[in-house]
Write a protein that holds these residues in place. Structure first.
Motif, PDB file in Angstrom:
ATOM      1  N   ARG A  60     -73.395  44.278  -5.190  1.00 13.84           N
ATOM      2  CA  ARG A  60     -73.639  44.909  -3.888  1.00 13.84           C
ATOM      3  C   ARG A  60     -73.934  46.229  -3.895  1.00 13.84           C
ATOM      4  O   ARG A  60     -74.296  46.618  -2.616  1.00 13.84           O
ATOM      5  N   GLU A  61     -73.657  46.989  -4.634  1.00 18.40           N
ATOM      6  CA  GLU A  61     -73.554  48.764  -4.407  1.00 18.40           C
ATOM      7  C   GLU A  61     -75.337  48.576  -6.286  1.00 18.40           C
ATOM      8  O   GLU A  61     -74.436  48.213  -6.961  1.00 18.40           O
ATOM      9  N   GLN A  62     -75.793  49.355  -5.756  1.00 18.43           N
ATOM     10  CA  GLN A  62     -77.103  49.510  -6.689  1.00 18.43           C
ATOM     11  C   GLN A  62     -76.274  50.091  -7.857  1.00 18.43           C
ATOM     12  O   GLN A  62     -76.891  50.252  -8.703  1.00 18.43           O
ATOM     13  N   ASN A  63     -75.395  51.441  -8.033  1.00 15.38           N
ATOM     14  CA  ASN A  63     -75.045  52.107  -8.893  1.00 15.38           C
ATOM     15  C   ASN A  63     -73.851  51.282  -9.722  1.00 15.38           C
ATOM     16  O   ASN A  63     -73.854  51.878 -10.338  1.00 15.38           O
ATOM     17  N   LYS A  64     -73.990  49.996  -9.254  1.00 18.47           N
ATOM     18  CA  LYS A  64     -72.610  49.366 -10.692  1.00 18.47           C
ATOM     19  C   LYS A  64     -73.535  48.196 -11.025  1.00 18.47           C
ATOM     20  O   LYS A  64     -73.104  47.330 -11.523  1.00 18.47           O
ATOM     21  N   ILE A  65     -74.728  48.360 -10.863  1.00 16.81           N
ATOM     22  CA  ILE A  65     -75.244  47.609 -12.338  1.00 16.81           C
ATOM     23  C   ILE A  65     -75.129  47.204 -13.302  1.00 16.81           C
ATOM     24  O   ILE A  65     -75.021  46.144 -13.957  1.00 16.81           O
ATOM     25  N   ILE A  66     -75.031  47.799 -13.916  1.00 11.54           N
ATOM     26  CA  ILE A  66     -73.873  47.286 -15.265  1.00 11.54           C
ATOM     27  C   ILE A  66     -72.816  47.161 -15.654  1.00 11.54           C
ATOM     28  O   ILE A  66     -73.081  46.522 -16.276  1.00 11.54           O
ATOM     29  N   PRO A  67     -71.584  47.523 -14.818  1.00 10.08           N
ATOM     30  CA  PRO A  67     -70.796  46.402 -14.951  1.00 10.08           C
ATOM     31  C   PRO A  67     -71.030  45.680 -14.766  1.00 10.08           C
ATOM     32  O   PRO A  67     -70.758  44.821 -15.283  1.00 10.08           O
ATOM     33  N   TRP A  68     -71.513  45.295 -13.799  1.00  8.93           N
ATOM     34  CA  TRP A  68     -72.172  43.803 -13.072  1.00  8.93           C
ATOM     35  C   TRP A  68     -72.911  43.105 -13.778  1.00  8.93           C
ATOM     36  O   TRP A  68     -72.316  41.774 -14.143  1.00  8.93           O
ATOM     37  N   ALA A  69     -73.449  43.726 -14.968  1.00 13.38           N
ATOM     38  CA  ALA A  69     -74.872  42.863 -15.931  1.00 13.38           C
ATOM     39  C   ALA A  69     -74.159  42.977 -16.863  1.00 13.38           C
ATOM     40  O   ALA A  69     -73.063  41.599 -17.841  1.00 13.38           O
ATOM     41  N   LYS A  70     -72.955  43.675 -17.512  1.00 13.34           N
ATOM     42  CA  LYS A  70     -71.781  43.545 -17.912  1.00 13.34           C
ATOM     43  C   LYS A  70     -71.066  42.034 -17.869  1.00 13.34           C
ATOM     44  O   LYS A  70     -70.602  41.898 -18.833  1.00 13.34           O
ATOM     45  N   ALA A  71     -70.992  41.791 -16.590  1.00 12.33           N
ATOM     46  CA  ALA A  71     -69.803  41.274 -16.227  1.00 12.33           C
ATOM     47  C   ALA A  71     -70.540  39.705 -16.666  1.00 12.33           C
ATOM     48  O   ALA A  71     -69.462  38.346 -17.177  1.00 12.33           O
ATOM     49  N   ILE A  72     -71.447  39.194 -16.733  1.00  7.42           N
ATOM     50  CA  ILE A  72     -72.540  38.364 -16.629  1.00  7.42           C
ATOM     51  C   ILE A  72     -72.877  38.255 -17.836  1.00  7.42           C
ATOM     52  O   ILE A  72     -72.695  37.138 -18.239  1.00  7.42           O
ATOM     53  N   ALA A  73     -73.050  38.427 -18.570  1.00 10.44           N
ATOM     54  CA  ALA A  73     -73.570  38.988 -20.291  1.00 10.44           C
ATOM     55  C   ALA A  73     -72.301  37.880 -20.978  1.00 10.44           C
ATOM     56  O   ALA A  73     -71.964  37.586 -22.048  1.00 10.44           O
ATOM     57  N   ALA A  74     -70.839  38.490 -20.386  1.00  4.84           N
ATOM     58  CA  ALA A  74     -69.478  38.547 -21.243  1.00  4.84           C
ATOM     59  C   ALA A  74     -69.080  36.947 -20.693  1.00  4.84           C
ATOM     60  O   ALA A  74     -68.743  35.819 -21.442  1.00  4.84           O
ATOM     61  N   ASN A  75     -69.632  36.337 -19.631  1.00 10.39           N
ATOM     62  CA  ASN A  75     -68.857  35.234 -19.054  1.00 10.39           C
ATOM     63  C   ASN A  75     -70.332  34.548 -19.578  1.00 10.39           C
ATOM     64  O   ASN A  75     -69.014  33.254 -20.331  1.00 10.39           O
ATOM     65  N   LEU A  76     -70.914  34.218 -19.766  1.00  8.53           N
ATOM     66  CA  LEU A  76     -72.153  33.642 -20.305  1.00  8.53           C
ATOM     67  C   LEU A  76     -71.614  33.441 -21.964  1.00  8.53           C
ATOM     68  O   LEU A  76     -71.846  32.849 -22.794  1.00  8.53           O
ATOM     69  N   ALA A  77     -71.629  34.625 -22.421  1.00 12.72           N
ATOM     70  CA  ALA A  77     -70.457  34.666 -24.428  1.00 12.72           C
ATOM     71  C   ALA A  77     -69.778  33.799 -23.855  1.00 12.72           C
ATOM     72  O   ALA A  77     -69.206  33.125 -24.847  1.00 12.72           O
ATOM     73  N   SER A  78     -68.581  34.043 -23.343  1.00 13.65           N
ATOM     74  CA  SER A  78     -67.718  33.283 -23.187  1.00 13.65           C
ATOM     75  C   SER A  78     -67.934  31.606 -22.893  1.00 13.65           C
ATOM     76  O   SER A  78     -67.092  30.664 -24.062  1.00 13.65           O
ATOM     77  N   ASN A  79     -68.565  31.374 -22.158  1.00 20.76           N
ATOM     78  CA  ASN A  79     -69.284  29.978 -22.006  1.00 20.76           C
ATOM     79  C   ASN A  79     -69.791  29.602 -23.591  1.00 20.76           C
ATOM     80  O   ASN A  79     -69.933  28.020 -24.015  1.00 20.76           O
ATOM     81  N   ALA A  80     -71.163  30.342 -24.257  1.00 23.26           N
ATOM     82  CA  ALA A  80     -71.245  29.730 -25.210  1.00 23.26           C
ATOM     83  C   ALA A  80     -70.307  29.894 -26.478  1.00 23.26           C
ATOM     84  O   ALA A  80     -70.319  28.721 -27.012  1.00 23.26           O
ATOM     85  N   ASN A  81     -69.128  30.401 -26.359  1.00 24.24           N
ATOM     86  CA  ASN A  81     -68.594  30.068 -27.139  1.00 24.24           C
ATOM     87  C   ASN A  81     -67.402  28.950 -27.184  1.00 24.24           C
ATOM     88  O   ASN A  81     -66.934  28.264 -28.596  1.00 24.24           O
ATOM     89  N   ARG A  82     -67.019  28.865 -25.509  1.00 20.40           N
ATOM     90  CA  ARG A  82     -66.809  26.801 -25.091  1.00 20.40           C
ATOM     91  C   ARG A  82     -67.541  25.904 -25.689  1.00 20.40           C
ATOM     92  O   ARG A  82     -67.178  25.030 -25.842  1.00 20.40           O
ATOM     93  N   ALA A  83     -69.148  26.576 -25.985  1.00 20.93           N
ATOM     94  CA  ALA A  83     -70.000  24.944 -26.122  1.00 20.93           C
ATOM     95  C   ALA A  83     -69.902  24.762 -27.767  1.00 20.93           C
ATOM     96  O   ALA A  83     -70.170  23.781 -27.721  1.00 20.93           O
ATOM     97  N   ARG A  84     -69.603  25.712 -28.421  1.00 18.74           N
ATOM     98  CA  ARG A  84     -69.824  25.683 -29.386  1.00 18.74           C
ATOM     99  C   ARG A  84     -68.299  24.997 -30.126  1.00 18.74           C
ATOM    100  O   ARG A  84     -68.343  24.812 -31.712  1.00 18.74           O
ATOM    101  N   ARG A  85     -67.462  25.583 -29.682  1.00 18.98           N
ATOM    102  CA  ARG A  85     -66.472  25.349 -30.081  1.00 18.98           C
ATOM    103  C   ARG A  85     -66.186  23.543 -30.801  1.00 18.98           C
ATOM    104  O   ARG A  85     -65.567  23.280 -31.342  1.00 18.98           O
ATOM    105  N   PHE A  86     -67.165  22.448 -29.905  1.00 19.73           N
ATOM    106  CA  PHE A  86     -67.105  21.117 -29.304  1.00 19.73           C
ATOM    107  C   PHE A  86     -67.990  20.760 -30.840  1.00 19.73           C
ATOM    108  O   PHE A  86     -67.976  19.796 -30.686  1.00 19.73           O
ATOM    109  N   GLU A  87     -68.731  22.100 -31.500  1.00 21.94           N
ATOM    110  CA  GLU A  87     -69.855  21.817 -32.194  1.00 21.94           C
ATOM    111  C   GLU A  87     -69.625  21.760 -33.929  1.00 21.94           C
ATOM    112  O   GLU A  87     -68.775  21.758 -34.472  1.00 21.94           O
ATOM    113  N   VAL A  88     -70.071  20.205 -34.055  1.00 18.86           N
ATOM    114  CA  VAL A  88     -69.382  20.380 -35.635  1.00 18.86           C
ATOM    115  C   VAL A  88     -70.398  20.016 -36.770  1.00 18.86           C
ATOM    116  O   VAL A  88     -70.901  19.035 -36.378  1.00 18.86           O
ATOM    117  N   SER A  89     -70.711  21.126 -37.680  1.00 17.30           N
ATOM    118  CA  SER A  89     -71.767  20.173 -39.104  1.00 17.30           C
ATOM    119  C   SER A  89     -71.225  19.363 -39.774  1.00 17.30           C
ATOM    120  O   SER A  89     -70.062  18.812 -40.079  1.00 17.30           O
TER     121      SER A  89
END
Length: 174
Positions: A60-89
């Motif tokens: 929505r606001e161009q000057n808030k691009i960094i917090p917006w991008a950080k939120a996207i990255a944080a959500n994807l990191a959480s998704n990656a953690n969730r996906a890894r939780r079920f992997e067993v070597s």
């Protein structure tokens, strides 16, 4: 070609390259902080770039691009953690098998049987369906003709009661 197809770069940055460099550093910092497996950081940041480009219209606001991008990255990191939780070597399979073999000792089975015997028949049935037979909540709900939410709540309460009974047994009796 402008990063977000906007002619203006947010005010603290002199150029688009400076903005992109700062976005990358900020996202990498967030992802490394959140991820359990730090080696996945590059992949998660790369996925974040893809999401940013796909969802740029939601900014929505161009000057808030960094917090917006950080939120996207944080959500994807959480998704990656969730996906890894079920992997067993392969090494972990042996550890799990050893733990299961030791857990099925006669003493432990008798203690578990005693604890389950102190539950109501309905609570005992729910826990056995869920953890012994491995049924999913929806399957249990269908078998007992109950809503799935009710089954989930009753399983949660039954587990809490079982834990409380186990803790009470662990205390010295006077």
């Amino acid at each position: 070609m402008s990063f977000l197809r906007e002619p203006d770069v947010p005010s603290p940055f002199q150029s688009e390259d400076e903005l992109l460099g700062e976005l990358y550093n900020q996202m990498l910092r967030v992802v490394r902080h959140k991820l359990w497996h730090k080696g996945d950081a590059g992949d998660v940041v790369q996925e974040a770039w893809v999401r940013i480009l796909e969802k740029r219209s939601t900014l929505r606001e161009q000057n808030k691009i960094i917090p917006w991008a950080k939120a996207i990255a944080a959500n994807l990191a959480s998704n990656a953690n969730r996906a890894r939780r079920f992997e067993v070597s392969g090494d972990q399979y042996e550890q799990i098998y050893d733990a299961y073999a030791s857990a099925s000792s006669p003493e432990l089975m008798m203690e578990l049987s005693d604890l389950l015997g102190r539950l109501d028949p309905k609570e005992r049935t729910l826990l056995l369906y869920k953890f012994y037979y491995g049924l999913k909540d929806a399957e249990i709900a269908a078998a007992l003709q109950l809503p799935v939410g009710t089954v989930k709540a009753q399983i949660h309460r039954s587990k809490a009661k079982l834990n409380a009974l186990d803790k009470d047994d662990g205390k010295p009796h006077t």
